[in-house]
Write a protein that holds these residues in place. Structure first.
Motif, short mmCIF file in Angstrom:
data_model
loop_
_atom_site.label_atom_id
_atom_site.label_comp_id
_atom_site.label_asym_id
_atom_site.label_seq_id
_atom_site.Cartn_x
_atom_site.Cartn_y
_atom_site.Cartn_z
N ILE A 1 3.36 5.81 -5.77
CA ILE A 1 3.20 5.94 -7.21
C ILE A 1 2.06 6.91 -7.53
CG2 ILE A 1 2.52 4.73 -9.32
CD1 ILE A 1 3.95 2.27 -8.26
N VAL A 2 0.94 6.71 -6.83
CA VAL A 2 -0.21 7.59 -7.08
C VAL A 2 0.15 9.04 -6.80
CG1 VAL A 2 -2.54 8.17 -6.33
CG2 VAL A 2 -1.93 5.80 -6.68
N CYS B 1 -6.79 4.64 -4.29
CA CYS B 1 -5.54 4.67 -5.06
C CYS B 1 -5.81 4.22 -6.48
CB CYS B 1 -4.50 3.75 -4.43
SG CYS B 1 -3.79 4.42 -2.93
N VAL C 1 0.83 -1.21 0.00
CA VAL C 1 0.00 0.00 0.00
C VAL C 1 0.87 1.26 0.00
CG1 VAL C 1 -1.64 1.34 1.34
CG2 VAL C 1 -1.99 -1.08 1.06
N ARG C 2 1.96 1.21 0.76
CA ARG C 2 2.85 2.39 0.77
C ARG C 2 3.42 2.65 -0.61
NH1 ARG C 2 0.37 3.27 3.92
NH2 ARG C 2 0.39 2.75 6.10
N HIS D 1 -9.28 2.68 0.93
CA HIS D 1 -8.01 3.34 0.67
C HIS D 1 -7.39 2.77 -0.61
CE1 HIS D 1 -4.37 5.44 1.42
NE2 HIS D 1 -3.65 4.35 1.59
N LEU D 2 -7.43 1.42 -0.72
CA LEU D 2 -6.89 0.77 -1.89
C LEU D 2 -7.63 1.21 -3.14
CD1 LEU D 2 -4.97 -1.42 -2.95
CD2 LEU D 2 -6.79 -3.06 -2.60
N ILE E 1 -2.04 -3.39 -6.80
CA ILE E 1 -3.48 -3.39 -6.53
C ILE E 1 -4.01 -4.82 -6.54
CG2 ILE E 1 -5.73 -2.74 -7.48
CD1 ILE E 1 -4.48 -0.13 -8.40
N LEU F 1 2.83 2.30 -13.94
CA LEU F 1 1.45 1.84 -14.03
C LEU F 1 1.38 0.34 -13.86
CD1 LEU F 1 -0.66 3.58 -16.76
CD2 LEU F 1 -1.08 3.36 -14.33
N GLU G 1 -3.21 -1.18 9.83
CA GLU G 1 -4.24 -0.78 8.88
C GLU G 1 -4.97 -2.01 8.36
OE1 GLU G 1 -2.72 1.10 5.41
OE2 GLU G 1 -4.72 1.41 4.57
N ALA H 1 1.91 -0.48 -10.34
CA ALA H 1 0.72 -0.10 -9.55
C ALA H 1 -0.37 -1.15 -9.71
CB ALA H 1 0.21 1.26 -9.99
N LEU I 1 2.16 1.76 -3.44
CA LEU I 1 1.08 2.22 -4.30
C LEU I 1 0.79 3.70 -4.07
CD1 LEU I 1 -1.04 1.30 -6.35
CD2 LEU I 1 -2.55 0.78 -4.45
N GLU I 2 0.72 4.06 -2.78
CA GLU I 2 0.48 5.48 -2.46
C GLU I 2 1.56 6.35 -3.08
OE1 GLU I 2 0.59 5.38 1.75
OE2 GLU I 2 -1.57 5.26 1.98
N LEU J 1 5.97 6.39 -16.97
CA LEU J 1 4.56 6.13 -16.68
C LEU J 1 4.21 4.67 -16.91
CD1 LEU J 1 2.20 7.79 -15.76
CD2 LEU J 1 1.52 8.06 -18.13
N CYS K 1 -2.93 -6.59 -3.34
CA CYS K 1 -3.67 -6.15 -2.16
C CYS K 1 -5.11 -6.67 -2.17
CB CYS K 1 -3.67 -4.63 -2.06
SG CYS K 1 -2.07 -3.96 -1.61
N SER L 1 -7.68 6.82 -8.29
CA SER L 1 -6.79 7.92 -8.60
C SER L 1 -6.04 7.66 -9.89
CB SER L 1 -5.78 8.11 -7.47
OG SER L 1 -5.92 9.36 -6.89
N LEU L 2 -5.51 6.44 -9.99
CA LEU L 2 -4.77 6.08 -11.19
C LEU L 2 -5.66 6.17 -12.41
CD1 LEU L 2 -2.64 3.03 -10.09
CD2 LEU L 2 -1.84 5.29 -10.72
N VAL M 1 -4.20 9.08 -14.70
CA VAL M 1 -3.36 8.72 -15.84
C VAL M 1 -3.94 9.23 -17.15
CG1 VAL M 1 -2.46 6.80 -17.17
CG2 VAL M 1 -2.24 6.78 -14.71
#
Lengths: 72, 432
Positions: free
Chosen positions: A18-19, B292, A12-13, B288-289, A43, A36, B149, A39, A15-16, A32, A46, B295-296, B300
């Protein structure tokens, strides 16, 4: 076993991070693509941790099979 | 010697009457329960004690009795008010009437109870424990732990038979979001006087596999409010406060928090609430996931769109620039062309003019030439006409002396050689 906890939190860290960089426009077009991909991998990882049963963990923890059976 | 005597029964009867007379009661008494026994008839037989606060030595003792109808009223009332079972070990404030029975001796008949005293005593004892834990610096240790978390592996301390445990597992394993949880029961006795030791050994068992778990949940079914005394002990609280994983308590009651509740990281009211808490935490992690991921998905294309816009802007500017350059060049060429054209026409006109002049000149020249030719011809004629030959042909002759024409006869001397030229030829002669 501690590795498992770190991995989700670490994922998650990452990912955060990158975002964050994308939102602040810190990546150029070349980076990019790779970011991507990473990322998306994070995802997927997770989401699996959240929703999919890991049989190895089940075995290791000896989680309550009876409870699960009866609830099914 | 004969003494006047009474029978034992008579003496006891006297005592009974005296007690009745001198101590009619009722009295409110503070005492500690050391024994509580209810039998099938519904009556409750007690033993009250008073201990020396420092040495714990017994200072006073008395039996007590609560008749069935009274017990049926005061016991649920007491337990509801205090969240505590009416049993040995607690301090109570009871309304009693002392009694002395010939056979059964001294006893106190209980007619009422004030739960506030017990509550106060419980509160005092809790405060004592908390103060001690604070002095030792362990009071807030568990609260200071960071709840991770991502909480997925749950060590549950409860009783297998507790309804709370079944509901808890069910909720987690069948949560509507599909979150995966791993749950294992570490069984313990959750009421009575074995709570302290039982829960502590369960905690020890979890401690032995610390790496396997994310949290410890101590739960027990709601239902009847009873017997939380076990959760108010110093040892259990100290153990929990120093436990290396966050502890969640949901021991199912509405009363004041027990000491265990107060040292645990998180306290919820019921096992169901504990399950809801854990599910909510995973929901947060999931949200939260997904934030993210969203957001992408959002950023993007925006980023690419921005780059594309930039490129397009440049792309638009290029043809414009090129067009402008072309236009300028074209205009320049046009200008050149018209200049050239203009110059050419001027040149042509000039040349044309020149040619015309030339023609005129030629014409004039021709005329001139003609005139001259004429004049020459005329002159030729005149010359011809004036030529000596013409004269000679007319019969005249030319006399030359020494090549020079003789015009003066007096100049001649006899013997001079003379040449005479006639029309055809010449002859020599001498002067006589």
């Amino acid at each position: 076993m501690a590795a498992k906890k770190e991995t989700y939190t670490e994922a998650v860290r990452k990912l955060e991070a990158i975002v964050g960089r994308i939102e602040r426009n810190e990546l150029d077009i070349d980076e990019l693509g790779d970011n991507l991909k990473e990322a998306q991998r994070l995802i997927k990882f997770c989401r699996e941790k959240l929703y999919k049963a890991d049989n190895e963990i089940k075995k290791m923890l000896g989680t309550d099979e009876n409870m699960e059976k009866s609830s099914n | 010697m004969e003494h006047s005597s009474l029978s034992l029964q008579e003496l006891n009867a006297l005592v009974r009457k005296s007690v009745r007379a001198c101590l009619p009661g009722p009295y409110w008494v503070q005492a500690e329960l050391s024994e509580v026994r209810a039998n099938y008839s519904g009556h409750c037989y007690l033993e009250f004690v008073q201990k020396d606060p420092h040495s714990n030595a017994l200072l006073a003792k008395a039996r007590g009795i609560v008749w069935g109808n009274v017990y049926a009223r005061i016991r649920p009332f007491f337990e509801k008010e205090t969240g505590q079972a009416f049993g040995p070990g607690i301090k109570v404030l009871v309304q009693v009437t002392p009694d002395f029975h010939e056979l059964y001796g001294y006893s106190l008949t209980v007619t009422d109870i004030d739960p506030a005293y017990t509550l106060g005593d419980m509160a005092r004892r809790r405060r004592e424990i908390l103060r001690r834990l604070e002095e030792e610096g362990v009071l807030t240790l568990n609260k200071e732990l960071e709840m991770p978390e991502f909480v997925q592996r749950i060590a549950v301390i409860s009783s297998e038979t507790a309804a709370g445990y079944g509901d808890f597992c069910n909720q987690l394993l069948h949560n509507p979001f599909g979150f995966q949880f791993y749950v294992r029961l570490f069984p313990a006795v959750m009421q009575g006087d074995r709570v302290e030791t039982s829960v502590i050994s369960a905690l020890d068992a979890v401690n032995a596999q610390l790496d396997c778990w994310d949290v410890v949940v101590i739960i027990r079914g709601g239902g009847a409010v009873s017997d939380l005394a076990g959760f108010d002990t110093y040892h259990l609280a100290a153990n929990c406060a120093q436990f290396p994983l966050p502890v969640i308590t949901g021991i199912g009651h509405e009363r004041d928090d027990t000491v265990l509740d107060l040292v645990a990281h998180t306290r919820v009211k019921t096992p169901t609430a504990a399950a809801e808490y854990l599910i909510a935490r995973q929901q947060q992690a999931a949200r939260h996931l997904e934030d993210c991921a969203d957001s992408l998905v959002r950023e993007v294309p925006l980023l690419l769109e921005k780059q594309k816009e930039l490129l397009d802007k440049w792309l638009v500017r290029i043809p414009t620039k090129v067009l402008m350059n072309l236009k300028n060049a074209s205009a320049f060429l046009d200008k050149l062309q018209s200049k050239l054209y203009g110059n050419c026409r001027a040149l042509i006109i000039r040349e044309e003019y020149r040619l015309r002049v030339h023609a005129r000149l030629s014409a004039a020249l021709a005329v001139c030439m003609q005139r001259e030719v004429h004049r020459l011809a005329l002159m030729e004629q005149q010359v011809k006409a004036a030529s000596p030959q013409h004269l000679l042909e007319r019969g005249y002759s030319l006399t030359l002396k020494d090549g020079k024409a003789v015009t003066d006869a007096s100049m001649l001397r006899p013997g001079d050689e003379l040449t005479t030229r006639v029309a055809k030829g010449e002859f020599k002669s001498k002067v006589l």
